[in-house]
Design a protein around this motif. Structure first.
Motif, PDB file in Angstrom:
ATOM      1  N   THR A   1       0.842  -1.201   0.000  1.00  0.00           N
ATOM      2  CA  THR A   1       0.000   0.000   0.000  1.00  0.00           C
ATOM      3  C   THR A   1       0.872   1.244   0.000  1.00  0.00           C
ATOM      4  OG1 THR A   1      -0.065   0.137   2.404  1.00  0.00           O
ATOM      5  CG2 THR A   1      -1.777  -1.202   1.322  1.00  0.00           C
ATOM      6  N   VAL A   2       0.231   2.369  -0.212  1.00  0.00           N
ATOM      7  CA  VAL A   2       0.934   3.652  -0.134  1.00  0.00           C
ATOM      8  C   VAL A   2       1.599   3.797   1.236  1.00  0.00           C
ATOM      9  CG1 VAL A   2       0.554   6.154   0.025  1.00  0.00           C
ATOM     10  CG2 VAL A   2      -0.458   4.844  -1.866  1.00  0.00           C
TER      11      VAL A   2
ATOM     12  N   GLU B   1       5.512   5.122  16.530  1.00  0.00           N
ATOM     13  CA  GLU B   1       6.260   6.275  16.016  1.00  0.00           C
ATOM     14  C   GLU B   1       6.348   6.230  14.498  1.00  0.00           C
ATOM     15  OE1 GLU B   1       9.383   7.146  19.679  1.00  0.00           O
ATOM     16  OE2 GLU B   1       9.815   5.490  18.285  1.00  0.00           O
ATOM     17  N   ARG B   2       6.535   5.022  13.947  1.00  0.00           N
ATOM     18  CA  ARG B   2       6.581   4.893  12.483  1.00  0.00           C
ATOM     19  C   ARG B   2       5.233   5.264  11.867  1.00  0.00           C
ATOM     20  NH1 ARG B   2       9.220  -0.072  13.543  1.00  0.00           N
ATOM     21  NH2 ARG B   2       7.437  -1.252  12.722  1.00  0.00           N
ATOM     22  N   THR B   3       4.162   4.795  12.509  1.00  0.00           N
ATOM     23  CA  THR B   3       2.818   5.105  12.008  1.00  0.00           C
ATOM     24  C   THR B   3       2.574   6.614  12.009  1.00  0.00           C
ATOM     25  OG1 THR B   3       1.934   2.992  12.771  1.00  0.00           O
ATOM     26  CG2 THR B   3       0.343   4.770  12.407  1.00  0.00           C
ATOM     27  N   GLU B   4       2.963   7.251  13.096  1.00  0.00           N
ATOM     28  CA  GLU B   4       2.783   8.705  13.198  1.00  0.00           C
ATOM     29  C   GLU B   4       3.592   9.445  12.132  1.00  0.00           C
ATOM     30  OE1 GLU B   4       3.420  12.334  16.469  1.00  0.00           O
ATOM     31  OE2 GLU B   4       3.842  10.250  17.014  1.00  0.00           O
ATOM     32  N   LYS B   5       4.815   8.971  11.898  1.00  0.00           N
ATOM     33  CA  LYS B   5       5.670   9.648  10.926  1.00  0.00           C
ATOM     34  C   LYS B   5       5.157   9.461   9.505  1.00  0.00           C
ATOM     35  CE  LYS B   5      10.309  10.849   9.841  1.00  0.00           C
ATOM     36  NZ  LYS B   5      11.626  11.043  10.438  1.00  0.00           N
ATOM     37  N   VAL B   6       4.773   8.249   9.156  1.00  0.00           N
ATOM     38  CA  VAL B   6       4.245   7.994   7.808  1.00  0.00           C
ATOM     39  C   VAL B   6       2.996   8.823   7.570  1.00  0.00           C
ATOM     40  CG1 VAL B   6       3.227   6.274   6.272  1.00  0.00           C
ATOM     41  CG2 VAL B   6       5.247   5.697   7.633  1.00  0.00           C
ATOM     42  N   THR B   7       2.125   8.870   8.565  1.00  0.00           N
ATOM     43  CA  THR B   7       0.890   9.652   8.447  1.00  0.00           C
ATOM     44  C   THR B   7       1.198  11.124   8.200  1.00  0.00           C
ATOM     45  OG1 THR B   7      -0.296   8.104   9.883  1.00  0.00           O
ATOM     46  CG2 THR B   7      -1.252  10.299   9.597  1.00  0.00           C
ATOM     47  N   SER B   8       2.174  11.658   8.944  1.00  0.00           N
ATOM     48  CA  SER B   8       2.525  13.076   8.781  1.00  0.00           C
ATOM     49  C   SER B   8       3.154  13.338   7.412  1.00  0.00           C
ATOM     50  CB  SER B   8       3.470  13.525   9.900  1.00  0.00           C
ATOM     51  OG  SER B   8       4.732  12.885   9.792  1.00  0.00           O
ATOM     52  N   LEU B   9       3.933  12.373   6.906  1.00  0.00           N
ATOM     53  CA  LEU B   9       4.549  12.535   5.584  1.00  0.00           C
ATOM     54  C   LEU B   9       3.487  12.509   4.487  1.00  0.00           C
ATOM     55  CD1 LEU B   9       7.724  10.287   6.012  1.00  0.00           C
ATOM     56  CD2 LEU B   9       7.709  12.763   5.624  1.00  0.00           C
TER      57      LEU B   9
ATOM     58  N   ALA C   1      -3.739   6.366   1.907  1.00  0.00           N
ATOM     59  CA  ALA C   1      -2.804   5.530   2.669  1.00  0.00           C
ATOM     60  C   ALA C   1      -2.977   4.041   2.374  1.00  0.00           C
ATOM     61  CB  ALA C   1      -2.970   5.796   4.163  1.00  0.00           C
ATOM     62  N   GLN C   2      -4.200   3.589   2.181  1.00  0.00           N
ATOM     63  CA  GLN C   2      -4.447   2.153   1.985  1.00  0.00           C
ATOM     64  C   GLN C   2      -4.620   1.782   0.510  1.00  0.00           C
ATOM     65  OE1 GLN C   2      -3.911   0.115   4.488  1.00  0.00           O
ATOM     66  NE2 GLN C   2      -3.462   2.005   5.634  1.00  0.00           N
TER      67      GLN C   2
END
Length: 357
Positions: free
Chosen positions: A98-99, A116-124, A134-135
């Motif tokens: 997925t994206v 932390e990875r989830t938060e960072k990917v979401t912010s990017l 995202a999906q």
């Protein structure tokens, strides 16, 4: 930020030697959007790969933030490369991911916890305008959206430098503008230094503050984008610029018309050009009252380069020969370049008169 000093890249294969980059000196300052332009085979892609040492130079120095990458260990080089993100023409996404997972892959060995990875990917994804994708999978995205994913992935390691190798070449014109606007935003908001490789001067015109022109592995001209566009020195640079500003295309159309391909004896076909606010009065309107020379405007164009206007007019001047010459002198005095393109019964093209460009 980035310095290349007397860099050469020479390839040898089956006793055949190819010089891909020859004696290049280049300096890119922090927060520059630096364009490197040239035709295919000029050495652009080899040059940009030197910056993260994906291509080692045969000789010369590659200095990033004061560190010569050619003189450090492989382990230190891996750490230094985290400062340098890279995007390509064909996106290089994982089609089965997925994206979200495409971007998260860049954080696999970051040491961040899952949350932390989830938060960072979401912010990017929010940063590049794809939070709602995202999906989705790459096959469900447009070309511009795929490039946005690639940009988000390249930013995952918080780089100081982003290398763009023909990053808009596979995109349509409207999408290209959108991606360039995103790069400008990242440059502005993240203090990101961007090096942009392209064969299109139009791309350079849109966002670059500095530009270098490559030919046969050498940089033949470099400087501020405004200076390069307003006063190009090399024939190749002039060719790139006139293509990007559509001047030659306009002239070809004009000269195909019988009225302008066969001028009257008292007519000149002239190109006028100026930079910025150098023309602070209506000069064209004054040519008749001052010199009894009439002006027929056939084509006009204004480009904005780094906030400064570059103007071009193609006109027919009609009047007495001596008075038209006085017009050229008058325009030069007011910092307008005038070039005689064609006159009646003349076989000479691009002839510059005294007082011309």
């Amino acid at each position: 930020m980035i310095e290349l000093k007397q860099v050469d890249v020479v390839f040898t294969q089956k006793k055949k030697t190819t010089i891909a980059v020859s004696n290049v000196n280049l300096s890119v300052e922090k927060k520059d959007i630096f364009g490197i332009v040239g035709y295919s085979g000029a050495g652009k892609s080899t040059l940009v790969r030197l910056i993260n040492l994906l291509q080692r130079p045969t000789s010369g120095e590659v200095i990033i933030d004061g560190v010569d990458l050619t003189k450090i260990s492989h382990r230190t080089l891996r750490q230094q490369r985290k400062q340098i993100g890279m995007i390509f023409q064909h996106f290089n996404l994982f089609n089965a991911r997925t994206v979200f997972d495409n971007v998260a892959f860049a954080l696999k060995y970051s040491g961040l916890k899952k949350a932390e990875r989830t938060e960072k990917v979401t912010s990017l994804l929010q940063l590049v305008g794809l939070e709602d994708k995202a999906q989705a999978y790459p096959s469900q995205l447009s070309g511009g959206q795929k490039q946005r994913v690639a940009i988000a992935r390249a930013l995952a390691s918080d780089p100081k430098i982003l290398l763009c190798d023909e990053a808009t070449s596979a995109l349509d014109p409207k999408t290209t503008i959108q991606i360039l606007e995103l790069l400008q935003k990242l440059n502005r908001e993240l203090d990101l230094t961007i090096v942009l490789i392209t064969h299109e001067m139009q791309v350079v015109k849109e966002i670059c503050n500095k530009v270098a022109v490559m030919e046969d592995g050498q940089i033949i001209e470099q400087g501020r984008a405004l200076d390069i566009f307003s006063q190009p020195q090399k024939a190749l640079t002039k060719d790139f610029i006139r293509t990007a500003t559509h001047i030659d295309q306009a002239l070809a159309t004009i000269l195909e018309h019988p009225q302008f391909s066969n001028l009257s004896p008292n007519e000149w076909l002239v190109e006028l050009s100026y930079v910025g606010d150098e023309t602070d009065q209506p000069l064209i309107a004054q040519l008749f009252s001052r010199f009894q020379v009439t002006t027929n405007i056939l084509y006009g164009n204004v480009e904005i380069i780094q906030g400064t206007a570059l103007g071009t007019l193609v006109v027919v001047l009609t009047g007495n020969h001596n008075q038209k010459q006085k017009v050229f002198d008058y325009l030069k005095k007011h910092r307008v370049n005038a070039t005689l393109l064609k006159e009646a019964h003349s076989k000479h093209q691009n002839l510059t008169l005294v007082g011309g460009a």
